[in-house]
Structures are given as structure tokens and as C-alpha cells.
Design a protein around this motif. Sequence first.
Motif, PDB file in Angstrom:
ATOM      1  N   SER A 159     -31.872   3.444 -12.796  1.00 28.86           N
ATOM      2  CA  SER A 159     -33.289   3.120 -12.634  1.00 28.86           C
ATOM      3  C   SER A 159     -33.497   2.044 -11.586  1.00 28.86           C
ATOM      4  CB  SER A 159     -33.891   2.675 -13.968  1.00 28.86           C
ATOM      5  OG  SER A 159     -33.331   1.447 -14.388  1.00 28.86           O
ATOM      6  N   LEU A 160     -34.676   2.096 -10.965  1.00 26.68           N
ATOM      7  CA  LEU A 160     -35.107   1.124  -9.975  1.00 26.68           C
ATOM      8  C   LEU A 160     -36.421   0.535 -10.477  1.00 26.68           C
ATOM      9  CD1 LEU A 160     -34.804  -0.070  -7.036  1.00 26.68           C
ATOM     10  CD2 LEU A 160     -36.154   1.912  -6.277  1.00 26.68           C
ATOM     11  N   THR A 161     -36.530  -0.796 -10.479  1.00 32.05           N
ATOM     12  CA  THR A 161     -37.718  -1.455 -11.006  1.00 32.05           C
ATOM     13  C   THR A 161     -38.327  -2.342  -9.931  1.00 32.05           C
ATOM     14  OG1 THR A 161     -36.751  -1.481 -13.224  1.00 32.05           O
ATOM     15  CG2 THR A 161     -38.642  -2.922 -12.843  1.00 32.05           C
ATOM     16  N   ASN A 162     -39.642  -2.203  -9.731  1.00 31.53           N
ATOM     17  CA  ASN A 162     -40.297  -3.030  -8.710  1.00 31.53           C
ATOM     18  C   ASN A 162     -40.637  -4.404  -9.274  1.00 31.53           C
ATOM     19  OD1 ASN A 162     -42.676  -2.696 -10.200  1.00 31.53           O
ATOM     20  ND2 ASN A 162     -43.924  -2.316  -8.399  1.00 31.53           N
ATOM     21  N   PRO A 163     -41.060  -5.368  -8.447  1.00 27.84           N
ATOM     22  CA  PRO A 163     -41.309  -6.725  -8.949  1.00 27.84           C
ATOM     23  C   PRO A 163     -42.374  -6.809 -10.037  1.00 27.84           C
ATOM     24  CG  PRO A 163     -41.099  -6.744  -6.562  1.00 27.84           C
ATOM     25  CD  PRO A 163     -41.138  -5.312  -6.970  1.00 27.84           C
ATOM     26  N   ALA A 164     -43.274  -5.815 -10.101  1.00 30.31           N
ATOM     27  CA  ALA A 164     -44.309  -5.814 -11.132  1.00 30.31           C
ATOM     28  C   ALA A 164     -43.830  -5.205 -12.442  1.00 30.31           C
ATOM     29  CB  ALA A 164     -45.542  -5.065 -10.637  1.00 30.31           C
ATOM     30  N   GLY A 165     -42.569  -4.736 -12.480  1.00 29.98           N
ATOM     31  CA  GLY A 165     -42.007  -4.204 -13.712  1.00 29.98           C
ATOM     32  C   GLY A 165     -42.117  -2.709 -13.880  1.00 29.98           C
ATOM     33  N   ILE A 166     -42.535  -1.983 -12.850  1.00 28.88           N
ATOM     34  CA  ILE A 166     -42.624  -0.524 -12.948  1.00 28.88           C
ATOM     35  C   ILE A 166     -41.235   0.065 -12.744  1.00 28.88           C
ATOM     36  CG2 ILE A 166     -43.616   1.572 -11.959  1.00 28.88           C
ATOM     37  CD1 ILE A 166     -46.026  -0.104 -11.111  1.00 28.88           C
ATOM     38  N   ARG A 167     -40.761   0.779 -13.744  1.00 26.75           N
ATOM     39  CA  ARG A 167     -39.402   1.341 -13.730  1.00 26.75           C
ATOM     40  C   ARG A 167     -39.429   2.798 -13.272  1.00 26.75           C
ATOM     41  NH1 ARG A 167     -34.504   0.132 -16.397  1.00 26.75           N
ATOM     42  NH2 ARG A 167     -35.519  -1.671 -17.331  1.00 26.75           N
ATOM     43  N   ILE A 168     -38.508   3.142 -12.384  1.00 24.16           N
ATOM     44  CA  ILE A 168     -38.431   4.487 -11.811  1.00 24.16           C
ATOM     45  C   ILE A 168     -37.050   5.042 -12.090  1.00 24.16           C
ATOM     46  CG2 ILE A 168     -38.596   5.840  -9.685  1.00 24.16           C
ATOM     47  CD1 ILE A 168     -40.085   2.983  -8.757  1.00 24.16           C
ATOM     48  N   SER A 169     -36.975   6.165 -12.811  1.00 21.09           N
ATOM     49  CA  SER A 169     -35.686   6.799 -13.097  1.00 21.09           C
ATOM     50  C   SER A 169     -35.178   7.518 -11.846  1.00 21.09           C
ATOM     51  CB  SER A 169     -35.834   7.803 -14.244  1.00 21.09           C
ATOM     52  OG  SER A 169     -36.153   7.142 -15.447  1.00 21.09           O
ATOM     53  N   LEU A 170     -33.871   7.438 -11.622  1.00 20.86           N
ATOM     54  CA  LEU A 170     -33.265   8.008 -10.429  1.00 20.86           C
ATOM     55  C   LEU A 170     -32.302   9.134 -10.787  1.00 20.86           C
ATOM     56  CD1 LEU A 170     -32.340   4.706  -8.532  1.00 20.86           C
ATOM     57  CD2 LEU A 170     -34.462   6.037  -8.344  1.00 20.86           C
ATOM     58  N   THR A 171     -32.193  10.097  -9.886  1.00 24.31           N
ATOM     59  CA  THR A 171     -31.161  11.118 -10.008  1.00 24.31           C
ATOM     60  C   THR A 171     -29.845  10.554  -9.488  1.00 24.31           C
ATOM     61  OG1 THR A 171     -31.525  12.028  -7.791  1.00 24.31           O
ATOM     62  CG2 THR A 171     -32.887  12.907  -9.583  1.00 24.31           C
ATOM     63  N   SER A 172     -28.771  11.327  -9.625  1.00 21.46           N
ATOM     64  CA  SER A 172     -27.458  10.879  -9.162  1.00 21.46           C
ATOM     65  C   SER A 172     -27.468  10.557  -7.673  1.00 21.46           C
ATOM     66  CB  SER A 172     -26.412  11.961  -9.454  1.00 21.46           C
ATOM     67  OG  SER A 172     -25.170  11.629  -8.877  1.00 21.46           O
ATOM     68  N   MET A 173     -28.039  11.439  -6.857  1.00 19.48           N
ATOM     69  CA  MET A 173     -28.054  11.222  -5.413  1.00 19.48           C
ATOM     70  C   MET A 173     -28.939  10.038  -5.042  1.00 19.48           C
ATOM     71  SD  MET A 173     -25.934  13.462  -4.467  1.00 19.48           S
ATOM     72  CE  MET A 173     -26.063  13.613  -2.694  1.00 19.48           C
ATOM     73  N   GLU A 174     -30.071   9.897  -5.705  1.00 18.29           N
ATOM     74  CA  GLU A 174     -30.962   8.764  -5.435  1.00 18.29           C
ATOM     75  C   GLU A 174     -30.295   7.455  -5.815  1.00 18.29           C
ATOM     76  OE1 GLU A 174     -35.011  11.377  -6.331  1.00 18.29           O
ATOM     77  OE2 GLU A 174     -34.219   9.989  -7.826  1.00 18.29           O
ATOM     78  N   MET A 175     -29.515   7.479  -6.899  1.00 15.13           N
ATOM     79  CA  MET A 175     -28.806   6.279  -7.331  1.00 15.13           C
ATOM     80  C   MET A 175     -27.767   5.870  -6.293  1.00 15.13           C
ATOM     81  SD  MET A 175     -28.678   4.095  -9.828  1.00 15.13           S
ATOM     82  CE  MET A 175     -27.865   2.641  -9.192  1.00 15.13           C
ATOM     83  N   LYS A 176     -27.021   6.835  -5.778  1.00 17.55           N
ATOM     84  CA  LYS A 176     -26.000   6.526  -4.768  1.00 17.55           C
ATOM     85  C   LYS A 176     -26.640   5.967  -3.499  1.00 17.55           C
ATOM     86  CE  LYS A 176     -22.593   9.950  -6.295  1.00 17.55           C
ATOM     87  NZ  LYS A 176     -21.856  11.187  -5.938  1.00 17.55           N
ATOM     88  N   LEU A 177     -27.742   6.582  -3.084  1.00 15.00           N
ATOM     89  CA  LEU A 177     -28.430   6.118  -1.880  1.00 15.00           C
ATOM     90  C   LEU A 177     -28.947   4.691  -2.067  1.00 15.00           C
ATOM     91  CD1 LEU A 177     -29.816   6.473   0.882  1.00 15.00           C
ATOM     92  CD2 LEU A 177     -31.746   7.527  -0.337  1.00 15.00           C
ATOM     93  N   THR A 178     -29.637   4.433  -3.173  1.00 18.98           N
ATOM     94  CA  THR A 178     -30.212   3.116  -3.400  1.00 18.98           C
ATOM     95  C   THR A 178     -29.124   2.056  -3.575  1.00 18.98           C
ATOM     96  OG1 THR A 178     -32.026   4.243  -4.543  1.00 18.98           O
ATOM     97  CG2 THR A 178     -31.981   1.868  -4.683  1.00 18.98           C
TER      98      THR A 178
END
Length: 253
Positions: free
Chosen positions: A159-178
Motif C-alpha cells: 500500500s501507498l499512503t499520501n500525507p493526508a492518510g489516504i491509503r492506496i492498495s498496490l498490485t505486485s508490479m505497482e509495488m515494485k515500481l514504487t
Amino acid sequence: MAGPTIVVVEDENSLRSDMVEYLSSCGFNAIGARDGAELDRLIQTRNAAIIILDVNLPDEDGFKIAARLREGHGAGIIMVTARNSTVDRVVGLEIGADAYLVKPIELRELEAQVKSLLRRLSERAAESTTQPHNGAASAEAGSDGSEEARWSLDPTEWSLTNPAGIRISLTSMEMKLTSLLATQARKPATRDQISQALYNRRWNPEDRSIDTVVGRLRHKVEGAIGGPAPLKSVHGVGYVFSAPIRVVGAVQS
């Protein structure tokens, strides 16, 4: 049965029956579907937790079905296919599949994948309900010692979370990229670096798969936060995550 609903989309009758019977014996509410049309009818009335999806289907291939599901359905997706090429695996994961199994299937491995994915989905759902979605951005010390709001990347929760606390679930490829971009400290990662991280191969200028992954991630982030994503293209180089970002725990390999 009281267990989570698992839909097995497989046109081979004997294999579909075997998977449904085995998953049912494991305590899941397993249902079979022969093709995409039957799947569509099922998920209109059933709340499927996971969809096990064959690639080679008679009416519509599994890649297209997975792409449709990712647009408007929250179920986990496990791709199952006899196609064992790296390209097929990459395409499946880019589309948003959570796992990719190759036939012949070991039913115990399928059970393990289902249980693992259910745990991830449950943890993400539970944590997302506790995350603030409209609070003020928190200030944290940046890597240069300055006070600056930061994004956070959690490899254990994908998961990726922005400074305001909004959490975004990631796929395997998105996780590797991020994960790669997070280690760059707001410096651009080259396309070759990204290709090595995602596919373990050198970048081919004719290959547009990197742009596909970046585009899907940017679209997902912008849809979640209602504004521009800090995922920028650097002409002639590659891509950069332009906002401060910290990694919670170890970056997954």
C-alpha cells in the motif's frame, strides 16, 4: 457454506470440478463458472472474495476479463494458465492480478495462494477503515532534516499512503515500481533501472510495458486522492516520484 466465496472460471469441466471440490473441502464457498459471461452473471448476485481465472477461455480471454474486473470489482484475482512465458506473467500482473499460477495446478499450492490473498485483502480492508481520509497532512522530518509532509510505502501491506492518510492498495508490479522510485530520493529512475526492477531484463525501446504500469499507477493514485499524482515523467531519462516518501519496513524483493 459460511466461508468466503471463491469463483473458479475454467472451461475445462474436470479441472473446474476438481478445484471447486477441493476448495469446498477447505471450507470455502467455491463456485464454478465456464466463461466470462457466466462469471458476470454470478458476481451480480454473489459477493466474490477471490476470482480464480483461466487465461484461455472460449468467449473472452482471462486477461480481458481481469482488466474489466479491476475497473469496478474489488475481488482478488488469481490467474491460472498453461501459458508459462515471462510475457504472459508480466501481462497478467500488469493488468492487476494478485497471483499467477501455471498448469498443471497443485491444489495445495492453490489453497495456499487463496489463503494468503484472503489475509492480504482482509488486512488492507481493516486498515483502510481506520485511516483518516480528510485530515490535515502530517509533518515529518525529510531526509535533508527539513519538516515536510511525506507519503509512505508499506511493502508488507502492498500500500501507498499520501500525507493526508489516504491509503492506496498496490498490485505486485505497482509495488515494485514504487519501491524503486522510493529509493531514488526524488531523483529519476532510468527506464533500464525500472525494467530490471519489474522484469529482470534490460529495457527495450520498443517495449511500452513500463509506460502501461506507470499509467495505471498514476490513474489509480489520482482517482484515490482527487488530484495529480507525484509520479512524473522525466524526458529522455525515465520516471520520478517527486514528493518525499518513506518506506515502512523492508522493501520487498
